[in-house]
Design a protein around this motif. Structure first.
Motif, PDB file in Angstrom:
ATOM      1  N   MET A  22      -2.389   0.873 -10.255  1.00 34.51           N
ATOM      2  CA  MET A  22      -2.726   0.922  -9.334  1.00 34.51           C
ATOM      3  C   MET A  22      -1.652   1.635  -8.181  1.00 34.51           C
ATOM      4  O   MET A  22      -2.285   1.267  -6.470  1.00 34.51           O
ATOM      5  CB  MET A  22      -1.325  -0.988  -9.225  1.00 34.51           C
ATOM      6  N   ALA A  40      -4.590   3.128  -6.681  1.00 32.94           N
ATOM      7  CA  ALA A  40      -5.251   3.001  -6.444  1.00 32.94           C
ATOM      8  C   ALA A  40      -4.925   2.149  -4.589  1.00 32.94           C
ATOM      9  O   ALA A  40      -5.529   1.937  -4.182  1.00 32.94           O
ATOM     10  CB  ALA A  40      -5.977   1.463  -6.874  1.00 32.94           C
ATOM     11  N   ALA A  41      -3.916   1.722  -4.735  1.00 30.95           N
ATOM     12  CA  ALA A  41      -3.140   1.214  -3.748  1.00 30.95           C
ATOM     13  C   ALA A  41      -2.943   2.486  -2.700  1.00 30.95           C
ATOM     14  O   ALA A  41      -2.977   2.713  -1.590  1.00 30.95           O
ATOM     15  CB  ALA A  41      -1.970   1.305  -3.618  1.00 30.95           C
ATOM     16  N   TRP A  92      -6.908   2.547  -1.171  1.00 36.85           N
ATOM     17  CA  TRP A  92      -7.222   1.892   0.202  1.00 36.85           C
ATOM     18  C   TRP A  92      -6.112   2.192   1.443  1.00 36.85           C
ATOM     19  O   TRP A  92      -6.449   1.473   1.915  1.00 36.85           O
ATOM     20  CB  TRP A  92      -6.061   0.650  -0.418  1.00 36.85           C
ATOM     21  N   CYS A 141       3.358   3.485  -2.002  1.00 37.47           N
ATOM     22  CA  CYS A 141       3.354   3.561  -3.374  1.00 37.47           C
ATOM     23  C   CYS A 141       3.385   5.085  -4.641  1.00 37.47           C
ATOM     24  O   CYS A 141       3.711   4.370  -5.722  1.00 37.47           O
ATOM     25  CB  CYS A 141       1.918   2.804  -3.856  1.00 37.47           C
ATOM     26  N   ALA A 169      -7.621  -7.130   0.103  1.00 34.85           N
ATOM     27  CA  ALA A 169      -7.073  -6.283  -1.357  1.00 34.85           C
ATOM     28  C   ALA A 169      -5.460  -5.078  -0.795  1.00 34.85           C
ATOM     29  O   ALA A 169      -5.022  -5.005  -2.212  1.00 34.85           O
ATOM     30  CB  ALA A 169      -8.002  -5.120  -0.846  1.00 34.85           C
ATOM     31  N   LEU A 181      -2.746  -5.477  -3.858  1.00 33.91           N
ATOM     32  CA  LEU A 181      -3.015  -4.470  -4.352  1.00 33.91           C
ATOM     33  C   LEU A 181      -1.273  -3.742  -4.268  1.00 33.91           C
ATOM     34  O   LEU A 181      -0.475  -3.990  -5.163  1.00 33.91           O
ATOM     35  CB  LEU A 181      -3.359  -3.135  -3.950  1.00 33.91           C
ATOM     36  N   VAL A 220       2.301  -3.561  -6.388  1.00 38.14           N
ATOM     37  CA  VAL A 220       3.223  -2.248  -7.087  1.00 38.14           C
ATOM     38  C   VAL A 220       4.501  -2.366  -6.540  1.00 38.14           C
ATOM     39  O   VAL A 220       5.228  -1.936  -7.672  1.00 38.14           O
ATOM     40  CB  VAL A 220       2.263  -1.202  -6.057  1.00 38.14           C
TER      41      VAL A 220
END
Length: 352
Positions: A1, A4-5, A8, A53, A113, A117, A121
């Motif tokens: 995560m 992914a954050a 993003w 993050c 999204a 996220l 997190v």
């Protein structure tokens, strides 16, 4: 995560900077658009949140932990507020009514999204700081990627059910008024014929079909929300019931009802509370009266309908949040190594 954050954050910033540089109109509410300076500020905040993050995956000293927590604490509410238009876009897409602003829809989806996220997190980071498993939230030794033990199906506590039922009552004035109009009756000074003529002018095929049966399409969408609410409250929302045929008796994936509940509940709650507060302020003269436009014939009729909408959207949204919170707590799995296997199992019986 966290990875992914971070992706993003970079993607979000790139989109916002591109839109700002190109002068692209990005709608945030009717007849209003994001200013380029706001888009650049959001881009910087997304980059900061993504970096926080990634930093949260490292062992940090106290100042570093404070910086990470502060960055997530500032960014998360901003992007949650940015999801506010999601239910409206959902209704227009489902009813084939067309999207008023493609860039506005893209902005809402990007915000959604990011909010999801950052929430995941932040939850995982908080658990790690407390010494708990970042996956299941329970303190245990060993890896956090082993098998999970799921609790038995259960319904929400009585207090939660009563609270949600009372919140659902907020739908009655709004849905009742729209149903009266759809059936050709008069309410709030508006004749049913006038409402039908105005609403059918830009209506899609599905909307016209439901209206011909005496059902407003937005009321139908609210009924879908009620179905989701009931699934969150009762055991059949955790184990597929008999009427689902081939799925009967299988465990419902936990995120299947939770994702739509959170994504629609939070924006609806914010929008509904805003309308509920705004209408009385208009009525007492603190805010200017809303100029009526057809089919409305008076400012008082518009104000009452705004209040009805606030009670409906706020009631449904807060109800979804309350029910989803209960569902998440009742269905939370634990790592088998945490000792949660005792008494926790996937139900083999069909609760009907």
């Amino acid at each position: 995560m966290p990875a992914a954050a971070a992706v993003w954050g970079v993607s979000y910033a790139a989109v916002e900077v591109t839109w700002a540089a190109a002068g692209t109109t990005v709608q945030w509410k009717e007849h209003s658009a994001y200013a380029p300076a706001v888009q650049l500020l959001l881009a910087a905040l997304a980059l900061l949140a993504g970096a926080a993050c990634l930093a949260g995956t490292r062992t940090l000293a106290r100042p570093g932990r404070v910086v990470v927590a502060t960055a997530l604490g500032i960014a998360l509410p901003v992007f949650v507020v940015g999801t506010n238009g999601l239910p409206i876009y959902f209704v227009t897409l489902v009813t084939l009514s067309g999207v008023e602003s493609a860039t506005g829809l893209a902005q809402v989806l990007l915000n959604t999204a990011g909010a999801a996220l950052l929430l995941l997190v932040g939850l995982s980071y908080r658990r790690r700081l407390r010494g708990d498993c970042p996956r299941c939230g329970q303190p245990h030794a060993g890896a956090a990627d082993g098998p999970l033990a799921h609790p038995a199906a259960s319904r929400a506590p009585r207090r939660t059910r009563v609270t949600v039922y009372l919140l659902m009552c907020g739908l009655l004035p709004w849905a009742g008024t729209k149903t009266v109009w759809t059936l050709g009756g008069n309410a709030l000074g508006i004749a049913g014929e006038d409402w039908q003529r105005m609403s059918s002018a830009d209506a899609s095929g599905p909307a016209k079909a439901t209206a011909s049966a005496g059902i407003d399409v937005t009321v139908l969408a609210a009924m879908v929300g009620i179905f989701l609410l009931l699934g969150l409250l009762y055991a059949w929302g955790q184990v597929f019931p008999r009427w689902t045929l081939f799925l009967a008796g299988r465990r419902v994936p936990r995120l299947l009802p939770l994702i739509p509940a959170w994504l629609t509940g939070v924006p609806l709650a914010m929008y509904g509370v805003f309308l509920t507060i705004m209408a009385p302020l208009i009525a007492v003269g603190v805010l200017p009266a809303i100029k009526p436009s057809p089919p409305f014939t008076s400012s008082s009729g518009v104000t009452w309908f705004v209040e009805f909408g606030g009670l409906a959207f706020g009631g449904l949204g807060i109800g979804l949040v309350v029910a989803a919170r209960s569902y998440a707590a009742r269905t939370r799995p634990v790592c088998a190594s945490a000792g949660g296997g005792a008494g926790a199992s996937t139900p083999a019986v069909n609760p009907g």
